[in-house]
Enzyme design. Sequence first.
Site, PDB file in Angstrom:
ATOM      1  N   LYS A  14      -8.456  -0.762   4.378  1.00 22.24           N
ATOM      2  CA  LYS A  14      -8.909  -1.176   2.884  1.00 22.24           C
ATOM      3  C   LYS A  14      -9.214  -2.672   3.188  1.00 22.24           C
ATOM      4  O   LYS A  14     -10.215  -3.087   2.827  1.00 22.24           O
ATOM      5  CB  LYS A  14      -7.721  -1.533   1.923  1.00 22.24           C
ATOM      6  CG  LYS A  14      -7.135   0.189   1.529  1.00 22.24           C
ATOM      7  CD  LYS A  14      -5.911   0.121   0.793  1.00 22.24           C
ATOM      8  CE  LYS A  14      -4.610  -0.563   1.372  1.00 22.24           C
ATOM      9  NZ  LYS A  14      -4.149   0.304   2.452  1.00 22.24           N
ATOM     10  N   ARG A  89      -0.429  -0.690  -6.639  1.00 18.91           N
ATOM     11  CA  ARG A  89       0.538   0.304  -5.865  1.00 18.91           C
ATOM     12  C   ARG A  89       1.273   1.344  -6.571  1.00 18.91           C
ATOM     13  O   ARG A  89       1.737   2.113  -5.764  1.00 18.91           O
ATOM     14  CB  ARG A  89       1.145  -0.308  -4.728  1.00 18.91           C
ATOM     15  CG  ARG A  89       0.378  -0.240  -3.297  1.00 18.91           C
ATOM     16  CD  ARG A  89       1.115  -0.913  -2.526  1.00 18.91           C
ATOM     17  NE  ARG A  89       1.235  -1.233  -1.241  1.00 18.91           N
ATOM     18  CZ  ARG A  89       0.540  -2.040  -0.202  1.00 18.91           C
ATOM     19  NH1 ARG A  89      -0.256  -2.726  -0.875  1.00 18.91           N
ATOM     20  NH2 ARG A  89       0.947  -2.208   1.094  1.00 18.91           N
ATOM     21  N   ARG A 124      -3.139  -2.653  15.611  1.00 13.78           N
ATOM     22  CA  ARG A 124      -3.620  -3.677  14.776  1.00 13.78           C
ATOM     23  C   ARG A 124      -3.119  -5.282  15.197  1.00 13.78           C
ATOM     24  O   ARG A 124      -2.158  -5.111  15.393  1.00 13.78           O
ATOM     25  CB  ARG A 124      -3.190  -3.424  13.239  1.00 13.78           C
ATOM     26  CG  ARG A 124      -3.517  -4.550  12.305  1.00 13.78           C
ATOM     27  CD  ARG A 124      -3.671  -4.226  10.942  1.00 13.78           C
ATOM     28  NE  ARG A 124      -2.339  -3.874  10.110  1.00 13.78           N
ATOM     29  CZ  ARG A 124      -2.335  -3.475   8.916  1.00 13.78           C
ATOM     30  NH1 ARG A 124      -3.278  -3.477   8.242  1.00 13.78           N
ATOM     31  NH2 ARG A 124      -0.868  -3.103   8.516  1.00 13.78           N
ATOM     32  N   ARG A 157       2.034  -7.447  13.145  1.00 10.60           N
ATOM     33  CA  ARG A 157       2.732  -7.723  11.997  1.00 10.60           C
ATOM     34  C   ARG A 157       4.024  -6.852  12.063  1.00 10.60           C
ATOM     35  O   ARG A 157       4.141  -5.846  12.569  1.00 10.60           O
ATOM     36  CB  ARG A 157       2.118  -7.099  10.850  1.00 10.60           C
ATOM     37  CG  ARG A 157       1.231  -7.929   9.768  1.00 10.60           C
ATOM     38  CD  ARG A 157       0.101  -7.559   8.978  1.00 10.60           C
ATOM     39  NE  ARG A 157       1.163  -6.567   8.041  1.00 10.60           N
ATOM     40  CZ  ARG A 157       0.672  -5.966   6.909  1.00 10.60           C
ATOM     41  NH1 ARG A 157      -0.909  -6.017   6.813  1.00 10.60           N
ATOM     42  NH2 ARG A 157       1.294  -5.262   6.302  1.00 10.60           N
ATOM     43  N   ARG A 168       6.574   3.359   5.075  1.00  9.13           N
ATOM     44  CA  ARG A 168       5.512   2.738   4.425  1.00  9.13           C
ATOM     45  C   ARG A 168       4.662   3.927   3.994  1.00  9.13           C
ATOM     46  O   ARG A 168       4.177   4.128   2.881  1.00  9.13           O
ATOM     47  CB  ARG A 168       4.670   1.747   5.111  1.00  9.13           C
ATOM     48  CG  ARG A 168       5.481   0.368   5.149  1.00  9.13           C
ATOM     49  CD  ARG A 168       5.135  -0.401   6.051  1.00  9.13           C
ATOM     50  NE  ARG A 168       3.495  -0.993   5.890  1.00  9.13           N
ATOM     51  CZ  ARG A 168       2.605  -1.500   6.663  1.00  9.13           C
ATOM     52  NH1 ARG A 168       3.177  -1.427   8.072  1.00  9.13           N
ATOM     53  NH2 ARG A 168       1.766  -1.777   6.216  1.00  9.13           N
TER      54      ARG A 168
END
Length: 211
Positions: A14, A89, A124, A157, A168
């Site tokens: 996203k 969300r 990531r 992260r 998540r």
Amino acid sequence: MMKLIFLGPPGAGKGTQAAIVSKKLGIPTISTGDMLRAAVKEGTEVGKKAKSFMDAGKLVPDDVIIGIVAERVEKPDCALGYILDGVPRTIAQAQALESAGVRFDHVISIETADNVVEERLEGRRVCQNCGATYHLTNNPPKSEGTCDNCGHALIQRPDDSAATVRHRLEVYHSETEPLKAFYQERNVLSLVEDAGDIESVNRRIMAVLGK
Ligand code: ADP
Ligand code: AMP
């Protein structure tokens, strides 16, 4: 005027796609994740409320999110439209936007399988200074460990650890995925297949936008 929502599980791309589309259309991206991380870093009231939820991979309470988004969309740079990345969300967040009179042109759901998400988030790397996102193999920076845009160090992260990612994903399926039906009913939902590289996904998104 173009108001867009990018939906999808964590790691769907996203933020990556929002950055590209923002540039192409000349409208800002509003990422609640980025705003909350900035608030945590600055130690604001919002940051203090959000931190423990974020560390645990849980959603930050709706009232906090609704407040920061309502304030942000009133800024002058949003006058020609914007992309919401990572918000709404929950159904309550979507209803709050609707009650405030906000209507969306397109809600783009990037359809990414759970097993792909895990690989994406493991690799990531993000710039703590400007928020730019990279991937160790799929989208590496020009110079290892350094942001192409601003030269700051890249980090992983803390909530991209395997255990937090699993949680998540569960939260995505139970709390966020129902938004697809919500926007389907309003005739603005498009599903975009997550196959191929960042550029191929972007071509599909631009096609949905008629660009
Ligand atoms: P989100 O904002 O949905 O959580 P990101 O945009 O941060 O996801 O992307 C997650 C990771 O996957 C990043 O490391 C990014 O570079 C990488 N990525 C994004 N889209 C693709 C793609 N189509 N193919 C391969 N890797 C991708
Ligand atoms: P993201 O950067 O979108 O992956 O978001 C990181 C974390 O910030 C999430 O795991 C949540 O804890 C929190 N967060 C971001 N956006 C929202 C939102 N719209 N509603 C609730 N929590 C959010």
